[in-house]
Write a protein that holds these residues in place. Structure first.
Motif, PDB file in Angstrom:
ATOM      1  N   ASN A  99       0.806  -1.088  -0.104  1.00 51.63           N
ATOM      2  CA  ASN A  99      -0.015   0.146  -0.050  1.00 51.63           C
ATOM      3  C   ASN A  99       0.851   1.339  -0.177  1.00 51.63           C
ATOM      4  OD1 ASN A  99      -1.870   2.076   0.243  1.00 51.63           O
ATOM      5  ND2 ASN A  99      -2.954   1.218   2.263  1.00 51.63           N
ATOM      6  N   LYS A 100       1.324   1.767  -1.194  1.00 52.73           N
ATOM      7  CA  LYS A 100       1.947   2.792  -1.357  1.00 52.73           C
ATOM      8  C   LYS A 100       1.746   3.446  -2.709  1.00 52.73           C
ATOM      9  CE  LYS A 100       6.154   5.570  -0.136  1.00 52.73           C
ATOM     10  NZ  LYS A 100       7.455   5.480   0.736  1.00 52.73           N
TER      11      LYS A 100
ATOM     12  N   THR B  31      -7.474   3.637   7.255  1.00 52.78           N
ATOM     13  CA  THR B  31      -6.246   3.824   6.878  1.00 52.78           C
ATOM     14  C   THR B  31      -6.053   5.629   6.509  1.00 52.78           C
ATOM     15  OG1 THR B  31      -5.691   1.932   5.848  1.00 52.78           O
ATOM     16  CG2 THR B  31      -4.035   3.509   5.279  1.00 52.78           C
ATOM     17  N   TYR B  33      -3.953   8.915   5.247  1.00 54.75           N
ATOM     18  CA  TYR B  33      -2.817   9.173   4.563  1.00 54.75           C
ATOM     19  C   TYR B  33      -2.522  10.856   4.736  1.00 54.75           C
ATOM     20  CZ  TYR B  33      -3.925   4.860   2.315  1.00 54.75           C
ATOM     21  OH  TYR B  33      -4.357   3.426   1.977  1.00 54.75           O
ATOM     22  N   ARG B  48       1.469   7.309   6.646  1.00 54.88           N
ATOM     23  CA  ARG B  48       0.454   6.685   6.514  1.00 54.88           C
ATOM     24  C   ARG B  48       0.252   5.941   7.919  1.00 54.88           C
ATOM     25  NH1 ARG B  48      -0.223   0.723   5.175  1.00 54.88           N
ATOM     26  NH2 ARG B  48       1.691   0.612   4.383  1.00 54.88           N
ATOM     27  N   GLU B  50      -2.275   3.428  10.131  1.00 56.48           N
ATOM     28  CA  GLU B  50      -3.265   2.127   9.930  1.00 56.48           C
ATOM     29  C   GLU B  50      -3.955   2.503  11.358  1.00 56.48           C
ATOM     30  OE1 GLU B  50      -4.064   0.409   7.720  1.00 56.48           O
ATOM     31  OE2 GLU B  50      -2.766   0.349   6.364  1.00 56.48           O
ATOM     32  N   ASP B  56       4.147   4.164   7.959  1.00 56.34           N
ATOM     33  CA  ASP B  56       5.036   4.644   7.031  1.00 56.34           C
ATOM     34  C   ASP B  56       5.214   5.899   7.265  1.00 56.34           C
ATOM     35  OD1 ASP B  56       5.387   4.243   3.496  1.00 56.34           O
ATOM     36  OD2 ASP B  56       6.670   5.037   5.093  1.00 56.34           O
TER      37      ASP B  56
END
Lengths: 113, 114
Positions: A99-100, B31, B33, B48, B50, B56
């Motif tokens: 997921n990116k 999720t 972002y 990001r 979760e 991330d």
């Protein structure tokens, strides 16, 4: 690393003419591919996506894109554009099962009357 | 469905000042972002989440940027102190379990640092 290249920063076209916006990605593994549209002062809206299966995908407003694995391309096309299609279009890719999203630098479509 | 809501829409600050952006994702999207979009470029991922966990944040400049997502819903992105090069549009997006169906983006916050 994954990268997405949109070869044209601006595409001027007359109303009712066909248009193609080009997108190439760099990846040796399976990818998901997307086209987003951004109208002035708005966020990105998903236009269409390729996940698997048929290599030709369509949107509800007449755009289509074709996944070409051998050329690592996902070009966006419309046979006849309208003034309302004037916007910036972004191509994006994501590695399969990771997921990116990686976005291209965008193509500004300017539809002239 | 309200979509992804961001505020403020525009912010002008002087360099070295702090600034914060807020995002409310689509209900049920686990999720979240944060992306930064520089002028003439595509969005680039900053962080990001979760649920509450930042999974991330490799592209987040941690010396001046921070983010949080308390209770796994709303999120705040902060810059302190801001620099001229931070001028950009900051986009928030969210997705459900099937992220590969695409993200839903908010309208963004346009930051101008003078």
């Amino acid at each position: 690393a994954q990268s997405v290249t949109q070869l044209d920063s601006q595409v001027p076209v007359f109303e009712e003419a066909p248009v193609e916006l080009r997108c190439n990605y760099s990846s040796s593994v399976s990818v998901y591919l997307f086209w987003y549209v951004q109208y002035p002062n708005q966020g990105l809206q998903l236009l269409l996506k390729y996940l698997s299966g048929s290599t030709l995908v369509e949107s509800i407003n007449g755009f289509e894109a074709e996944f070409n694995k051998s050329q690592t391309s996902f070009h966006l096309r419309k046979p006849s554009v309208h003034i309302s299609d004037t916007a910036e279009y972004f191509c994006a890719a994501a590695l399969y099962n990771f997921n990116k999203f990686y976005f291209g630098s965008g193509t500004k479509l300017n539809v002239k009357p | 469905e309200a979509g992804v809501v961001q505020s403020p829409r525009y912010k002008i600050i002087e360099k070295k000042q702090p600034v914060a952006f807020w995002c409310n994702p689509i209900s049920g999207h686990n999720t979240l972002y944060w992306y930064r979009q520089n002028l003439g470029q595509g969005p680039e991922l900053l962080i990001r989440y979760e649920n509450e966990e930042a999974v991330d944040d490799s592209q987040l400049p941690k010396d001046r940027f921070s983010a949080e997502r308390l209770k796994g819903v709303d999120s705040t992105l902060k810059i302190q102190p801001a620099e001229l090069g931070d001028s950009a549009v900051y986009l928030c997006a969210s997705s459900g379990l099937q992220w590969n169906y695409g993200y839903t983006f908010g309208s963004g916050t346009r930051l101008t640092v003078v």
